[in-house]
Enzyme design. Sequence first.
Site, PDB file in Angstrom:
ATOM      1  N   ASP A 351     -68.106  45.965 -43.852  1.00 19.15           N
ATOM      2  CA  ASP A 351     -68.765  44.689 -43.556  1.00 19.15           C
ATOM      3  C   ASP A 351     -70.141  44.930 -42.960  1.00 19.15           C
ATOM      4  OD1 ASP A 351     -67.410  45.827 -41.340  1.00 19.15           O
ATOM      5  OD2 ASP A 351     -67.630  43.963 -40.219  1.00 19.15           O
ATOM      6  N   GLU A 352     -70.995  43.943 -43.142  1.00 14.71           N
ATOM      7  CA  GLU A 352     -72.288  43.864 -42.450  1.00 14.71           C
ATOM      8  C   GLU A 352     -73.099  45.154 -42.536  1.00 14.71           C
ATOM      9  OE1 GLU A 352     -71.342  40.443 -39.154  1.00 14.71           O
ATOM     10  OE2 GLU A 352     -70.820  42.473 -38.584  1.00 14.71           O
ATOM     11  N   VAL A 353     -73.126  45.768 -43.712  1.00 15.39           N
ATOM     12  CA  VAL A 353     -73.998  46.926 -43.905  1.00 15.39           C
ATOM     13  C   VAL A 353     -75.427  46.384 -43.946  1.00 15.39           C
ATOM     14  CG1 VAL A 353     -74.577  48.870 -45.398  1.00 15.39           C
ATOM     15  CG2 VAL A 353     -72.197  48.075 -45.245  1.00 15.39           C
TER      16      VAL A 353
END
Length: 582
Positions: A351-353
């Site tokens: 997530d949220e790279v």
Amino acid sequence: MLSNFFLSFALLTATSVQAIWPIPSTISTGNSTLWIGEHLPVTYNGAPIPWVRDYIPFGGPKISAKEIVKGGVSRALKHILDDNFVPWKLYPRLQLEKTEPSLHGHKQYISRLEIVQTVADTPDTLRPLAGDVDESYNLTVNVHGYAKITAVSSTGVLRALASFSQLFFQHSQGPIYSKLAPVTISDCPEYDHRGILMDVSRSYLPVDAIYRTIDAMEWNKMNRLHIHATDSQSWPLEIPALPELHEKGAYARGMTYTPMNVAAIQTYAIQRGVEVIFEIDTPGHFGVAALSHPDLITGWGASPWTTYCAEPPCGQLQLNNPDVDPFLDTLMDDLLPRVAPYSAYFHTGGDEVNFNEYSLDPTVGTNDSAVVVPLLQKFIDKHHDRVRRAGLVPMVWEEIPASYNVTIGDDVVVQSWLGDAAIKSLTEQGHKVITSNYNYWYLDCGRGQWLNFAEGESFEENYPFNDWCGPTKNWRLIYSYNPRAGLTEAEAKLVVGGEVGAWAEAIDEVNLDGILWPRTSAAGEVLWSGRLDAAGQNRTQLDAAPRLAEFRERMLARGVSAEPIQMVFCTQGMDPTTCLFQ
Ligand SMILES: *[C@@H]1O[C@H](CO)[C@@H](O)[C@H](O)[C@H]1NC(C)=O
Ligand SMILES: *[C@@H]1O[C@H](CO)[C@@H](O)[C@H](O)[C@H]1NC(C)=O
Ligand SMILES: *[C@@H]1O[C@H](CO)[C@@H](O)[C@H](O)[C@H]1NC(C)=O
Ligand SMILES: *[C@@H]1O[C@H](CO)[C@@H](O)[C@H](O)[C@H]1NC(C)=O
Ligand SMILES: *[C@@H]1O[C@H](CO)[C@@H](O)[C@H](O)[C@H]1NC(C)=O
């Protein structure tokens, strides 16, 4: 119309004393009294199994079905006999004594509990993929005190015992009774994956708090504990092959999980029909490893953090550094063989790279997705193969396929948090999905900011300091969520379940129970019983509220500090119309 309206409420009131949470597929109860005492003969497939208070089942990942059942029976009877409650909050004001069965005259006791498991467990029973275990059961209790459980698996026996233990109450002057005989229940879950995400990186949670959560999960018939084990804030998970990770990255000495802790948590969980799924988030949410492996990380300490990550501190694995693969090989070769005996899944995060962090990465040097995405694809392919080689199925957060267009295998289970449209599009593409829709099932939301705001512009702009995902997800909102809303039949089948999220920026062991319970019970009923009833209608708060208020008392009596859902004025009499909005 009006009389229909009142008639349906009268029926609801009459059925609300049925007392089982989550509500079984079918249940019928009577009004005969049965008592229950210490000396209850219990048999399992014909052989006696003595029950023992605080019995610790024997055996690790290959524990026998009989030991699982013996542990379950011992816990259920202890809860019935020792950890019960006098239900004065449920009966009309000052009427409790009139509702309690008479202590005089003949007492019919539960005379035996016969448990029959119809099919032998397989190695997959205790480390199942979604759909591997039949958790269905039948439970009958006749007026002569003969109780019988039939289930296909040992897990089904545990689910039956969870229901059985809810039939009984503490008498204010005497022993334990039920007023519900005869009882006939036939039950099975709607969804295979019924879970909680616990974040032990933002706040270290003691092993006992994890055990207590697993206890309550068993009472709620929930079966997946997703432990978000590491993040940019702290590294509490001891990896013997890379001890510097926790030696430099834990919040303090001792704020760690040893391999023995991990095995103990997994063992405790499988004995209760709960599969633990560990997550090491990659390549984002990995900042703290910069304290031990600075050359592998990009963006650690980047400022302003809002440009480079979702919350401080930033830090991701470098995406084109040849040293990252050997590092992850070592990490996974250490951890996965310890996970695999107890679990069929490993969560790889994703997530949220934040692509801007790759502008700072000397091995990438740009945030251009034309450069970053192919590198990310390579990273995911290799990482998921590590998981598969260990005999596990990878899970990922939805951004990997949905936001970054990375291709993933058909085996991968995608965890969605961005809402109904995201689930629709993932299932359209054929992905297996579990939902943690933040609009409904993020338990940390709506309690205000944990960030500090200096006086001046940012104070004014952010006043009154709401968090990003408010309002609070109260149990009514959680209960209103249908994970399969708006999907075709084929898409709906791909939603294998869901998890409530308890991100721990402002959760620790002090408020954990109240954050989780009984709100997680509301999600638990959606996942076990379905949002819709047998007639295809949405389940109503008017049926749920009295049962949830009652179940909260039960959880409290068993040592979990679940919050109240209503004042006693609303619950006394179990009449949901007492506090009906009008
Ligand atoms: C118990 O149930 C029976 C059968 O439904 C009914 O006839 C009887 O009135 C009930 N007794 C009480 C005390 O509610
Ligand atoms: C429960 O009872 C139903 C109806 O008799 C039967 O079809 C089902 O197989 C039973 N389930 C179990 C687990 O015994
Ligand atoms: C990528 O970096 C450039 C230059 O630093 C910046 O202007 C742009 O907004 C960034 N792109 C994204 C999607 O953040
Ligand atoms: C992924 O594909 C969508 C649709 O083609 C596109 O809008 C989006 O920019 C892509 N994202 C990346 C990171 O390439
Ligand atoms: C159930 O509730 C949802 C929204 O909460 C609504 O869209 C839907 O129409 C309802 N379904 C039924 C059968 O009433």
